[in-house]
Design a protein around this motif. Sequence first.
Motif, PDB file in Angstrom:
ATOM      1  N   LYS A   1       0.848  -0.997  -0.029  1.00  0.00           N
ATOM      2  CA  LYS A   1      -0.064   0.167   0.017  1.00  0.00           C
ATOM      3  C   LYS A   1       0.950   1.496  -0.070  1.00  0.00           C
ATOM      4  O   LYS A   1       0.499   2.243  -0.617  1.00  0.00           O
ATOM      5  N   GLN A   2       1.783   1.178   0.674  1.00  0.00           N
ATOM      6  CA  GLN A   2       2.693   2.460   0.933  1.00  0.00           C
ATOM      7  C   GLN A   2       3.798   2.703  -0.226  1.00  0.00           C
ATOM      8  O   GLN A   2       4.123   3.796  -0.648  1.00  0.00           O
ATOM      9  N   ASN A   3       4.271   1.538  -1.065  1.00  0.00           N
ATOM     10  CA  ASN A   3       5.287   1.626  -1.825  1.00  0.00           C
ATOM     11  C   ASN A   3       4.811   1.202  -3.294  1.00  0.00           C
ATOM     12  O   ASN A   3       5.720   1.555  -4.233  1.00  0.00           O
ATOM     13  N   CYS A   4       3.830   0.447  -3.596  1.00  0.00           N
ATOM     14  CA  CYS A   4       3.831  -0.062  -4.693  1.00  0.00           C
ATOM     15  C   CYS A   4       2.303   0.216  -5.349  1.00  0.00           C
ATOM     16  O   CYS A   4       1.855  -0.583  -6.333  1.00  0.00           O
ATOM     17  N   SER A   5       1.758   1.432  -5.347  1.00  0.00           N
ATOM     18  CA  SER A   5       0.543   1.967  -5.880  1.00  0.00           C
ATOM     19  C   SER A   5       0.622   1.805  -7.452  1.00  0.00           C
ATOM     20  O   SER A   5       1.792   1.879  -8.160  1.00  0.00           O
ATOM     21  N   LYS A   6      -0.307   1.248  -8.121  1.00  0.00           N
ATOM     22  CA  LYS A   6      -0.351   1.154  -9.732  1.00  0.00           C
ATOM     23  C   LYS A   6       0.526   0.067 -10.131  1.00  0.00           C
ATOM     24  O   LYS A   6       1.231   0.242 -11.094  1.00  0.00           O
ATOM     25  N   SER A   7       0.744  -0.789  -9.089  1.00  0.00           N
ATOM     26  CA  SER A   7       1.592  -1.981  -9.691  1.00  0.00           C
ATOM     27  C   SER A   7       1.174  -3.245  -9.608  1.00  0.00           C
ATOM     28  O   SER A   7      -0.015  -3.429  -8.932  1.00  0.00           O
ATOM     29  N   ASP A   8       1.850  -4.220 -10.365  1.00  0.00           N
ATOM     30  CA  ASP A   8       1.376  -5.628 -10.061  1.00  0.00           C
ATOM     31  C   ASP A   8       2.050  -6.269  -8.828  1.00  0.00           C
ATOM     32  O   ASP A   8       3.239  -6.271  -8.917  1.00  0.00           O
ATOM     33  N   ALA A   9       1.666  -7.209  -8.185  1.00  0.00           N
ATOM     34  CA  ALA A   9       2.066  -8.103  -7.132  1.00  0.00           C
ATOM     35  C   ALA A   9       1.917  -9.302  -7.342  1.00  0.00           C
ATOM     36  O   ALA A   9       0.605  -9.641  -7.638  1.00  0.00           O
ATOM     37  N   TYR A  10       2.815 -10.233  -7.339  1.00  0.00           N
ATOM     38  CA  TYR A  10       2.670 -11.691  -7.702  1.00  0.00           C
ATOM     39  C   TYR A  10       3.251 -12.292  -6.273  1.00  0.00           C
ATOM     40  O   TYR A  10       4.536 -12.240  -5.941  1.00  0.00           O
ATOM     41  N   ILE A  11       2.536 -13.183  -5.545  1.00  0.00           N
ATOM     42  CA  ILE A  11       2.753 -13.631  -4.311  1.00  0.00           C
ATOM     43  C   ILE A  11       2.663 -15.003  -4.223  1.00  0.00           C
ATOM     44  O   ILE A  11       1.301 -15.529  -4.326  1.00  0.00           O
ATOM     45  N   LEU A  12       3.550 -15.881  -3.896  1.00  0.00           N
ATOM     46  CA  LEU A  12       3.659 -17.504  -3.843  1.00  0.00           C
ATOM     47  C   LEU A  12       2.807 -17.898  -2.454  1.00  0.00           C
ATOM     48  O   LEU A  12       3.495 -17.455  -1.594  1.00  0.00           O
ATOM     49  N   CYS A  13       2.056 -18.514  -2.330  1.00  0.00           N
ATOM     50  CA  CYS A  13       1.257 -18.862  -1.033  1.00  0.00           C
ATOM     51  C   CYS A  13       1.035 -20.390  -1.176  1.00  0.00           C
ATOM     52  O   CYS A  13       0.504 -21.104  -2.030  1.00  0.00           O
ATOM     53  N   GLY A  14       1.437 -21.030  -0.135  1.00  0.00           N
ATOM     54  CA  GLY A  14       1.293 -22.450   0.085  1.00  0.00           C
ATOM     55  C   GLY A  14       0.309 -22.758   1.229  1.00  0.00           C
ATOM     56  O   GLY A  14       0.039 -24.021   1.723  1.00  0.00           O
ATOM     57  N   ASN A  15      -0.199 -21.726   1.746  1.00  0.00           N
ATOM     58  CA  ASN A  15      -1.158 -21.658   2.959  1.00  0.00           C
ATOM     59  C   ASN A  15      -2.480 -20.743   2.784  1.00  0.00           C
ATOM     60  O   ASN A  15      -2.082 -19.627   3.074  1.00  0.00           O
TER      61      ASN A  15
END
Length: 413
Positions: A367-381
């Motif tokens: 929220k603080q650093n990545c506005s108007k960006s794509d985030a890809y987060i790997l999650c196993g839980n």
Amino acid sequence: MASFLATCAPGDERILHEEVMGPHVRATWARPTRGGVHFGTRRQEGKALAVGYRACLWLRTSLRVLHLVHEGPLPPARNRLDAVHAFTRNATDWNSQMPAKERTVGVRVAARKDAIATSAAVTHAVKSCCDARNTKCAEAALPLWFATTDDGMASIHRDMCGVSLHQRGYRDGQGSHRAALRATAAARCLKEADWRSKWTDHVLVDPMCGAGTMLVEAAQQRMNMAPGQGRREWPFQKWPDFDAEAWEDAWEEATEETDNAIMRWRRSGAPGILGADHHPRAVEMARGAVRQAGLEEWISIQKADCYDWPVRETIGHQSKCMVLTNPPWGMRLGGEGPDREKYPTAGQGQEQALAEESWIALRSFLKQNCSKSDAYILCGNPAMSKHLRMRTERKYPIATGGTDCRLLHYKVF
């Protein structure tokens, strides 16, 4: 005509097929199967092995490259193990396959039952045909891969890799640590995130980089670096039919590709790759991997908590960024229980709370650093992702280390 099998994690077959038929490996045919891709060339023996050499150097999502020795139905016999023994004995002239100096054989078996007994039968059959001793596949001069199917068919391959291709070679000498995330899974994540189309004008940021696997894989792809060039030796270099000229050609081609990509990167002034982690040991391992991979010029790693990491002070407030990260899940890859690599001092019951705090910190970072960006987060839980309080654009299934994961794509506004 030479025939090969590149194995992969379930779900990676489509991407592996693209790699095999791509400009680096240049197979003339390919056929996906469960957990891999059959491929080959229609050239006559001689330069036919060159496509296998290029596959070992260039494949990013493959775990092994296997060269077919023989396939067909198991012969009639008193029992299954006798049939396996007879099939193996008649598969080829094993004396001509065995290296002259290191006469060692190791066998891996892909079978639904009796894997240990089957391995012993294959090993005994090979040893009965030539003077050899058995050892671990990772140490054998002639590692073999034997597989059977329910309909009575069998195949035997030579393993060109010895150890899995996810071991790129840039972690040698880092003690007993094993990166939780496989490089092959990182390659799959980068493919799904479409990193190739973004690397000219996006900074890749990993605020929880751990041992640095995502960062190294991203830089190697950006530099068009063949992942197999980190290996010091290969089993096939000891085989009697090793084609030194074809191997040298493949190696020089890969080196030239990397050199050209580096020059293009420097001339373009394209942004670099940034990572951070608040664990001193993780930062040390990540920097060691970057240094050993020869990527210090391109990757910067800081010791920082993503909750208050001022990444915009480094990349600029107007720069585009793409976030790709593998935050803690509170459990090990491939098993239940605390993730001791992520939480070396956590006691039983603490790891879940620590993982939740990490995801809350990640939410704050985005929220603080990545506005108007794509985030890809790997999650196993799945229980962890709710702490982001964000809607996923898409979920990509990715298997790594025996764990069924999801790569979650978010649009950050």
